[in-house]
Design an enzyme around this catalytic site. Structure first.
Site, PDB file in Angstrom:
ATOM      1  N   CYS A  74       0.829  -1.202   0.000  1.00  0.00           N
ATOM      2  CA  CYS A  74       0.000   0.000   0.000  1.00  0.00           C
ATOM      3  C   CYS A  74       0.865   1.255   0.000  1.00  0.00           C
ATOM      4  O   CYS A  74       1.982   1.248   0.513  1.00  0.00           O
ATOM      5  CB  CYS A  74      -0.878   0.022   1.242  1.00  0.00           C
ATOM      6  SG  CYS A  74      -1.858  -1.460   1.435  1.00  0.00           S
ATOM      7  N   ARG A  83       5.022   0.089  -6.321  1.00  0.00           N
ATOM      8  CA  ARG A  83       5.021  -0.743  -5.111  1.00  0.00           C
ATOM      9  C   ARG A  83       4.033  -1.901  -5.227  1.00  0.00           C
ATOM     10  O   ARG A  83       4.085  -2.822  -4.420  1.00  0.00           O
ATOM     11  CB  ARG A  83       4.659   0.110  -3.894  1.00  0.00           C
ATOM     12  CG  ARG A  83       5.669   1.212  -3.623  1.00  0.00           C
ATOM     13  CD  ARG A  83       5.183   2.116  -2.523  1.00  0.00           C
ATOM     14  NE  ARG A  83       5.102   1.415  -1.263  1.00  0.00           N
ATOM     15  CZ  ARG A  83       6.063   1.349  -0.362  1.00  0.00           C
ATOM     16  NH1 ARG A  83       7.197   1.942  -0.603  1.00  0.00           N
ATOM     17  NH2 ARG A  83       5.903   0.688   0.759  1.00  0.00           N
ATOM     18  N   TRP A 135      -3.077  -2.516  -1.495  1.00  0.00           N
ATOM     19  CA  TRP A 135      -2.730  -3.885  -1.875  1.00  0.00           C
ATOM     20  C   TRP A 135      -3.523  -4.763  -0.926  1.00  0.00           C
ATOM     21  O   TRP A 135      -3.258  -4.784   0.278  1.00  0.00           O
ATOM     22  CB  TRP A 135      -1.223  -4.100  -1.699  1.00  0.00           C
ATOM     23  CG  TRP A 135      -0.691  -5.394  -2.200  1.00  0.00           C
ATOM     24  CD1 TRP A 135      -0.383  -5.719  -3.494  1.00  0.00           C
ATOM     25  CD2 TRP A 135      -0.364  -6.549  -1.417  1.00  0.00           C
ATOM     26  NE1 TRP A 135       0.104  -6.999  -3.552  1.00  0.00           N
ATOM     27  CE2 TRP A 135       0.135  -7.530  -2.303  1.00  0.00           C
ATOM     28  CE3 TRP A 135      -0.429  -6.850  -0.059  1.00  0.00           C
ATOM     29  CZ2 TRP A 135       0.548  -8.780  -1.873  1.00  0.00           C
ATOM     30  CZ3 TRP A 135      -0.017  -8.101   0.375  1.00  0.00           C
ATOM     31  CH2 TRP A 135       0.466  -9.051  -0.531  1.00  0.00           C
ATOM     32  N   ASN A 174      -1.711   2.107   6.135  1.00  0.00           N
ATOM     33  CA  ASN A 174      -0.887   0.953   5.751  1.00  0.00           C
ATOM     34  C   ASN A 174      -0.661   0.122   6.991  1.00  0.00           C
ATOM     35  O   ASN A 174      -0.515   0.663   8.091  1.00  0.00           O
ATOM     36  CB  ASN A 174       0.477   1.413   5.233  1.00  0.00           C
ATOM     37  CG  ASN A 174       0.386   2.026   3.853  1.00  0.00           C
ATOM     38  OD1 ASN A 174      -0.682   2.093   3.268  1.00  0.00           O
ATOM     39  ND2 ASN A 174       1.521   2.483   3.352  1.00  0.00           N
ATOM     40  N   GLY A 175      -0.567  -1.190   6.824  1.00  0.00           N
ATOM     41  CA  GLY A 175      -0.337  -2.060   7.983  1.00  0.00           C
ATOM     42  C   GLY A 175      -1.563  -2.904   8.266  1.00  0.00           C
ATOM     43  O   GLY A 175      -2.488  -2.978   7.444  1.00  0.00           O
ATOM     44  N   GLU A 199      18.587 -16.789  -8.022  1.00  0.00           N
ATOM     45  CA  GLU A 199      18.172 -15.441  -8.399  1.00  0.00           C
ATOM     46  C   GLU A 199      17.655 -15.406  -9.845  1.00  0.00           C
ATOM     47  O   GLU A 199      16.664 -14.738 -10.132  1.00  0.00           O
ATOM     48  CB  GLU A 199      19.353 -14.476  -8.196  1.00  0.00           C
ATOM     49  CG  GLU A 199      19.087 -13.040  -8.557  1.00  0.00           C
ATOM     50  CD  GLU A 199      17.910 -12.401  -7.816  1.00  0.00           C
ATOM     51  OE1 GLU A 199      17.384 -12.980  -6.857  1.00  0.00           O
ATOM     52  OE2 GLU A 199      17.478 -11.321  -8.258  1.00  0.00           O
ATOM     53  N   LYS A 247      13.873 -14.274 -10.888  1.00  0.00           N
ATOM     54  CA  LYS A 247      13.574 -13.205 -11.862  1.00  0.00           C
ATOM     55  C   LYS A 247      12.585 -13.714 -12.904  1.00  0.00           C
ATOM     56  O   LYS A 247      11.627 -13.041 -13.244  1.00  0.00           O
ATOM     57  CB  LYS A 247      14.847 -12.716 -12.577  1.00  0.00           C
ATOM     58  CG  LYS A 247      15.796 -11.858 -11.798  1.00  0.00           C
ATOM     59  CD  LYS A 247      15.272 -10.516 -11.385  1.00  0.00           C
ATOM     60  CE  LYS A 247      14.524 -10.570 -10.106  1.00  0.00           C
ATOM     61  NZ  LYS A 247      15.200 -10.382  -8.861  1.00  0.00           N
ATOM     62  N   GLU A 263       8.995 -14.249 -11.396  1.00  0.00           N
ATOM     63  CA  GLU A 263       8.314 -13.003 -11.008  1.00  0.00           C
ATOM     64  C   GLU A 263       7.711 -12.272 -12.185  1.00  0.00           C
ATOM     65  O   GLU A 263       6.605 -11.765 -12.100  1.00  0.00           O
ATOM     66  CB  GLU A 263       9.294 -11.988 -10.406  1.00  0.00           C
ATOM     67  CG  GLU A 263       9.912 -12.305  -9.129  1.00  0.00           C
ATOM     68  CD  GLU A 263      10.630 -11.088  -8.560  1.00  0.00           C
ATOM     69  OE1 GLU A 263      10.038 -10.348  -7.787  1.00  0.00           O
ATOM     70  OE2 GLU A 263      11.827 -10.902  -8.900  1.00  0.00           O
ATOM     71  N   HIS A 273      18.664 -36.196  -7.298  1.00  0.00           N
ATOM     72  CA  HIS A 273      18.165 -36.826  -6.070  1.00  0.00           C
ATOM     73  C   HIS A 273      16.641 -36.761  -5.992  1.00  0.00           C
ATOM     74  O   HIS A 273      16.083 -36.829  -4.895  1.00  0.00           O
ATOM     75  CB  HIS A 273      18.798 -36.172  -4.843  1.00  0.00           C
ATOM     76  CG  HIS A 273      20.275 -36.440  -4.771  1.00  0.00           C
ATOM     77  ND1 HIS A 273      20.785 -37.665  -4.426  1.00  0.00           N
ATOM     78  CD2 HIS A 273      21.336 -35.656  -5.065  1.00  0.00           C
ATOM     79  CE1 HIS A 273      22.118 -37.622  -4.492  1.00  0.00           C
ATOM     80  NE2 HIS A 273      22.473 -36.402  -4.883  1.00  0.00           N
ATOM     81  N   LYS A 320       6.471  -4.111  -4.062  1.00  0.00           N
ATOM     82  CA  LYS A 320       7.890  -3.774  -4.018  1.00  0.00           C
ATOM     83  C   LYS A 320       8.473  -3.977  -2.632  1.00  0.00           C
ATOM     84  O   LYS A 320       9.546  -4.523  -2.474  1.00  0.00           O
ATOM     85  CB  LYS A 320       8.100  -2.328  -4.476  1.00  0.00           C
ATOM     86  CG  LYS A 320       9.570  -1.893  -4.508  1.00  0.00           C
ATOM     87  CD  LYS A 320      10.368  -2.717  -5.485  1.00  0.00           C
ATOM     88  CE  LYS A 320      11.840  -2.373  -5.524  1.00  0.00           C
ATOM     89  NZ  LYS A 320      12.638  -3.408  -6.178  1.00  0.00           N
TER      90      LYS A 320
END
Ligand code: M6R
Length: 619
Positions: free
Chosen positions: A2, A27, A79, A111-112, A492, A496, A499, A515, A614
């Site tokens: 948010c 964000r 969000w 927010n929160g 990484e 990428k 995402e 394995h 973000k």
């Protein structure tokens, strides 16, 4: 996640708020709204979807009396956490007393998470209040309103005493036009100081266009703002002074600058970003790194028993490189751990342990909680953070700023390569305090200083990488393989790809595949194998041969001019020759570009991938 923007001053608030919201779009969010203090009361407009849709609803607001001339307002991008991303759940949320009509008396953005919102909601409904949304925020608005007797600061103080959870709040009351009430616990709030005006935001990017003089609120701070006057109190102790700081990021740095996406711009910024990270921190003559922010002298380092690295996502992957390098060069035990796991498993840490917390944003809830746990257990705690003044930077008290510049794309790129550069400098400093010779230290300095040029060489192959990526854009699954320093690169690279392209990508230690997971391998699943020149290469190539024997197409990341890789890959992404600990960076850059082009061909929303935010400020 948010985003919050607030404005009070002498200008029209609506365009400032809308522009601030646009700056926070990166964000990640799913609805937006704003409230303006007008002569007729508080006007609230909200919409599911993007800020552009909200702007459409507002229409020609600058010409509309009561809208264009409103000088105070608050705005939000949500969000969704409690309740789906609908217009009714979007912020701002308003409240008025039972029977008080439709028009809100108190309006706020938040927010929160208010953890005890269900209990509070039952109490408020018991008082005859009707709540329309499914959100915890509307409960907060009603709680503040229930205490309101003409003084918003008092009402907010009383309300927050009843609340458990986290919040960054900006609130307005109909009867106090021109006043913003701001409070923070666990969710960042920055106050921008202007000449005749004050701005408020959850992220400085929203207000940089107007001012670079900012004050960061601490947890439990509550501020009353009217025009240019800002009065801050602590909910615990009364009036407090918070000193302004100046933000050194320019407003332009947060623009796309001709690139199709922020992600591509940030990938191409990496030579400069890395240089900014290492600049002034290398002592070539003494073969050492100068990291005064760590506040650790060689004697302190000799006392260290172990280094624990904590972080999430991309920062966690950088931490893994740090673990390898610190053990490799400094001979100091190092471990990396997912921050939430560290926090909840009651770790054994103490005064001789250094906890390095890595976070681009400096606001990630799990990493922050791990920092607090480590502080409570008496460990030395340092932050590797990009955002100056962020909570982790302030709470750790010691650490290193990355100076990578603003990272707007949700998918982290330049922060990772700056974090790794920083960790290599830390490994060097720790190694020099232990067994590394001055000569080897001098060579290590040269290796680090060569990184920006290594990255430039990979960026020069962008077109070739794009062509390779086009051949794999239809895949629905991909495996990434690496070992040693290339294992974090595989993690990484896979992160990428998933995402931004929504391809299911999994990274394995190259030796681990057989394995169990090799059972999944089919001709439809391409394998990306990272096998630059250096120890482990032959073994990874053997694992590649195992994949090819099962019909998989292979994309190799290999060292330019290495003929031994001939015949192992269907396609090759070349990186320049360099030691493995620095090869992490060019190899990752090649995979960033690969993921970018795959996502571009698939037509994905690269800078704001679905469901992602973000900075992840909830657990
Ligand atoms: O701001 P932080 O570095 O603490 O963020 C941690 C992760 O949320 C972040 O790296 C995330 O994994 C990125 N989307 C990766 O591209």
């Amino acid at each position: 996640m948010c985003g919050i923007v607030g404005y009070t001053g002498k200008k029209s608030a609506a365009p400032i708020l809308l522009n601030g919201l646009r700056r926070l779009e990166y964000r990640g969010y799913d609805s937006a709204g704003l409230a303006l203090s007008t002569e007729a009361g508080i006007r609230v407009e909200k919409s599911e979807g993007k800020v552009a849709k909200l702007a459409e609803i507002l229409g020609d607001y600058e010409e509309t009396p009561g809208l264009g001339d409103a000088l105070t307002g608050i705005a939000h991008t949500r969000w969704a956490t409690h309740g789906p991303p609908t217009t009714i759940n979007a912020h701002p949320h308003g409240a008025c007393p039972p029977g008080g009509g439709e028009a809100p008396r108190v309006v706020l953005v938040h927010n929160g998470i208010i953890e005890n919102y269900k209990t509070l909601k039952v109490l408020l409904e018991g008082e005859g209040r009707t709540l329309a949304s499914e959100t915890d925020t509307e409960v907060l608005a009603h709680l503040v309103d229930s205490y309101y007797e003409g003084d918003l600061q008092q009402a907010m103080t009383k309300a927050l005493a009843k609340v458990t959870g986290t919040f960054g709040i900006v609130c307005m009351a109909k009867d106090e036009p021109g006043v913003l009430l701001v409070a923070r616990r666990g969710s960042p709030i920055v106050i921008g100081l202007g000449e005749d005006e004050t701005l408020v935001a959850s992220d400085a990017a929203a207000i940089l266009r107007h001012t670079r003089q900012v004050v960061y609120l601490d947890d439990n701070d509550i501020a009353r703002i009217e025009g240019a006057e800002v009065e801050i109190r602590s909910l615990d102790t009364g009036p407090v002074t918070r000193h302004p700081t100046e933000i050194d990021w320019s407003d332009d740095a947060a623009e796309k600058g001709g690139y199709a996406h922020y992600m591509l711009k940030e990938i191409f910024e990496q030579p400069d970003a890395i240089w900014n990270t290492i600049r002034g921190r290398m002592d070539a003559d003494r073969g050492n790194a100068v990291l005064s922010g760590l506040n650790l002298n060689p004697r302190d380092l000799a006392d260290l028993r172990r280094v624990l690295v904590v972080g999430c996502g991309t920062s966690l992957h950088a931490g893994l490189v740090g673990e390898y390098a610190i053990e490799d060069f400094a001979g100091l035990p190092a471990e990396v751990e997912q921050a939430a796991e560290f926090r909840y498993r009651n770790p054994i840490v103490g005064a001789r342990d250094l906890v390095l917390s890595i976070s681009q944003s400096g606001e990630t809830a799990d990493t922050l909680a791990a920092v607090r746990e480590a502080v409570d257990k008496g460990a030395l705690v340092a932050g590797l953070v990009n955002v100056v003044g962020s909570t982790i930077a302030r709470e750790t008290g010691r650490g290193i700023y990355l100076h990578a510049g603003p990272e707007i794309s949700v998918a982290s790129t330049k922060a990772f390569t700056s974090q790794v550069s920083c960790l290599l400098m830390i490994a060097l400093k720790f190694a020099r305090a232990a067994r590394m010779s001055r000569e080897r230290g001098m060579q290590f300095v040269r290796e680090i200083e060569a990184i920006p040029e290594l990255v430039r060489s990979v960026l020069a192959t962008n077109d070739a990488i794009a062509k390779v990526a086009e051949r794999y854009a239809k895949a629905e699954h991909a495996f990434y393989l690496g070992r040693g320093y290339m294992y974090p690169v595989a993690l990484e690279g896979a992160l990428k790809l998933k995402e931004i392209s929504y391809i299911h990508a999994e990274a394995f230690h190259a030796a681990e595949l057989k394995h169990g997971s090799i059972a999944l391998l089919t001709e439809e699943i391409p394998v990306v194998a990272i096998a630059p020149e250096g120890p482990g290469k032959e073994k990874t190539l053997s694992n590649v041969a195992e994949c090819r024997a099962r019909g998989s197409k292979v994309v190799l990341v290999a060292t330019e001019g290495d003929e031994e890789v001939d015949g192992y890959g269907d396609d090759v992404l070349w990186i320049p020759e360099c030691p493995l600990h620095t090869a992490v960076i060019p190899a990752t850059v090649a995979l960033q570009l690969f993921a970018y082009h795959v996502a571009r061909v698939r037509g994905c929303s690269i800078d704001q991938p679905r469901n992602l935010a973000k900075s992840v400020t909830v657990e």
